[in-house]
Design a protein around this motif. Sequence first.
Motif, PDB file in Angstrom:
ATOM      1  N   LEU A 150       0.831  -1.211   0.000  1.00 39.78           N
ATOM      2  CA  LEU A 150       0.000   0.000   0.000  1.00 39.78           C
ATOM      3  C   LEU A 150       0.866   1.262   0.000  1.00 39.78           C
ATOM      4  O   LEU A 150       0.565   2.238  -0.695  1.00 39.78           O
ATOM      5  CB  LEU A 150      -0.918   0.002   1.225  1.00 39.78           C
ATOM      6  N   GLY A 151       1.934   1.255   0.770  1.00 41.99           N
ATOM      7  CA  GLY A 151       2.800   2.417   0.827  1.00 41.99           C
ATOM      8  C   GLY A 151       3.534   2.677  -0.472  1.00 41.99           C
ATOM      9  O   GLY A 151       3.915   3.813  -0.766  1.00 41.99           O
ATOM     10  N   ALA A 152       3.716   1.614  -1.272  1.00 43.77           N
ATOM     11  CA  ALA A 152       4.399   1.778  -2.556  1.00 43.77           C
ATOM     12  C   ALA A 152       3.511   2.438  -3.604  1.00 43.77           C
ATOM     13  O   ALA A 152       4.025   2.917  -4.626  1.00 43.77           O
ATOM     14  CB  ALA A 152       4.875   0.422  -3.071  1.00 43.77           C
ATOM     15  N   ILE A 209      14.067   6.164  -9.019  1.00 40.82           N
ATOM     16  CA  ILE A 209      13.982   5.846  -7.601  1.00 40.82           C
ATOM     17  C   ILE A 209      12.850   4.868  -7.323  1.00 40.82           C
ATOM     18  O   ILE A 209      12.857   4.157  -6.315  1.00 40.82           O
ATOM     19  CB  ILE A 209      13.799   7.138  -6.756  1.00 40.82           C
ATOM     20  N   ALA A 210      11.861   4.795  -8.230  1.00 43.56           N
ATOM     21  CA  ALA A 210      10.765   3.837  -8.086  1.00 43.56           C
ATOM     22  C   ALA A 210      10.984   2.594  -8.934  1.00 43.56           C
ATOM     23  O   ALA A 210      10.640   1.478  -8.521  1.00 43.56           O
ATOM     24  CB  ALA A 210       9.432   4.497  -8.472  1.00 43.56           C
ATOM     25  N   VAL A 211      11.558   2.761 -10.124  1.00 47.51           N
ATOM     26  CA  VAL A 211      11.659   1.646 -11.075  1.00 47.51           C
ATOM     27  C   VAL A 211      12.661   0.588 -10.616  1.00 47.51           C
ATOM     28  O   VAL A 211      12.360  -0.617 -10.616  1.00 47.51           O
ATOM     29  CB  VAL A 211      12.041   2.161 -12.474  1.00 47.51           C
ATOM     30  N   LEU A 212      13.840   1.006 -10.222  1.00 48.43           N
ATOM     31  CA  LEU A 212      14.886   0.040  -9.876  1.00 48.43           C
ATOM     32  C   LEU A 212      14.532  -0.780  -8.628  1.00 48.43           C
ATOM     33  O   LEU A 212      14.680  -2.006  -8.642  1.00 48.43           O
ATOM     34  CB  LEU A 212      16.225   0.760  -9.722  1.00 48.43           C
ATOM     35  N   VAL A 266       8.311   5.799   1.163  1.00 56.60           N
ATOM     36  CA  VAL A 266       8.923   5.379   2.421  1.00 56.60           C
ATOM     37  C   VAL A 266       8.120   5.890   3.612  1.00 56.60           C
ATOM     38  O   VAL A 266       7.917   5.176   4.602  1.00 56.60           O
ATOM     39  CB  VAL A 266      10.380   5.874   2.485  1.00 56.60           C
ATOM     40  N   MET A 267       7.635   7.126   3.537  1.00 60.46           N
ATOM     41  CA  MET A 267       6.824   7.680   4.626  1.00 60.46           C
ATOM     42  C   MET A 267       5.543   6.883   4.814  1.00 60.46           C
ATOM     43  O   MET A 267       5.167   6.535   5.941  1.00 60.46           O
ATOM     44  CB  MET A 267       6.494   9.147   4.347  1.00 60.46           C
ATOM     45  N   MET A 268       4.859   6.561   3.707  1.00 63.88           N
ATOM     46  CA  MET A 268       3.611   5.803   3.807  1.00 63.88           C
ATOM     47  C   MET A 268       3.845   4.387   4.307  1.00 63.88           C
ATOM     48  O   MET A 268       3.076   3.860   5.116  1.00 63.88           O
ATOM     49  CB  MET A 268       2.921   5.781   2.442  1.00 63.88           C
TER      50      MET A 268
END
Length: 292
Positions: free
Chosen positions: A67-69, A87-90, A233-235
Amino acid sequence: MADPVMQESRLEGRETAPLVSLVLVVLGLLSAVVGLVLFAGSEQTGKGFAWEFASPVTAALIGAGFLGAVPMMLGAAMRDHWEEVRIAVLPALLLVSGLLVVTVMHLGETRVGGGPVIAYVLSLGWLAAMAALPFAILSALAAQSREPALPMERRFPIPRWALPAIAVEGAAGLGLGLALLVEPGWWIPMLPWDLQVVDARALGVWVLVLGVALLQALVEDDLERVRPGLAGVMMIGALGLVALAWHHAAISGRGWPTIAAVALVGGMFLTGLVGLVLHRRAVREQALPTAV
């Protein structure tokens, strides 16, 4: 007439390939579905998932990860430059590849090996998705590599005082994730809730990916580039704290393992929150001379 600043910004960096944005949207939607199944169904230890967890704590924590992602994936999908998207793909590539390996290693423990028809179909769907997604991400990376590139400056470097904390947190996640993957039997007795080997390895994949993402942020060294990751990361940290509080009755003892778990999850939340606050402040300070 177009803003000269905007025209100049389009001449920097590498444009995001459309296939990359599409894959990120698909990943975000799938993460939302899986996250809801695990987080909301954690009281039943993820009975609607490919396998049943030994404890609701693990189901809720992995659900919190998915969910946080979602904001990270969907936020990155709206960015124009590859430098702001990777920063999201890798980490996503590492995540789905790792979960595929864990699923195949423990295929006999999933519902593919038997059980109700619905559970069997869901398990096949999970296995098919984990097998297809790495190829989809690799195809998107191949398309991205064909995009023309120009140098892109780092507008908002991460404050130097924050680098040691991010490095320690990232290294801790990397080390713990590898440990859970390679030697789950040694670590399981140390954790303050029940786990089976497949649970520990799946949790290890998530911890490893989060550690790698934090270390990648050090390499990016720009709050603008890592902003989608900060939101994710926060979520993940916030939902992880909710998961630990929600299932506190399933957590045995209040010793150092429990403190370490809360510190790791809480650290994720604080890292993302502080990073977003620093980014907002940096944007405001940059805009201040123009306003004057």
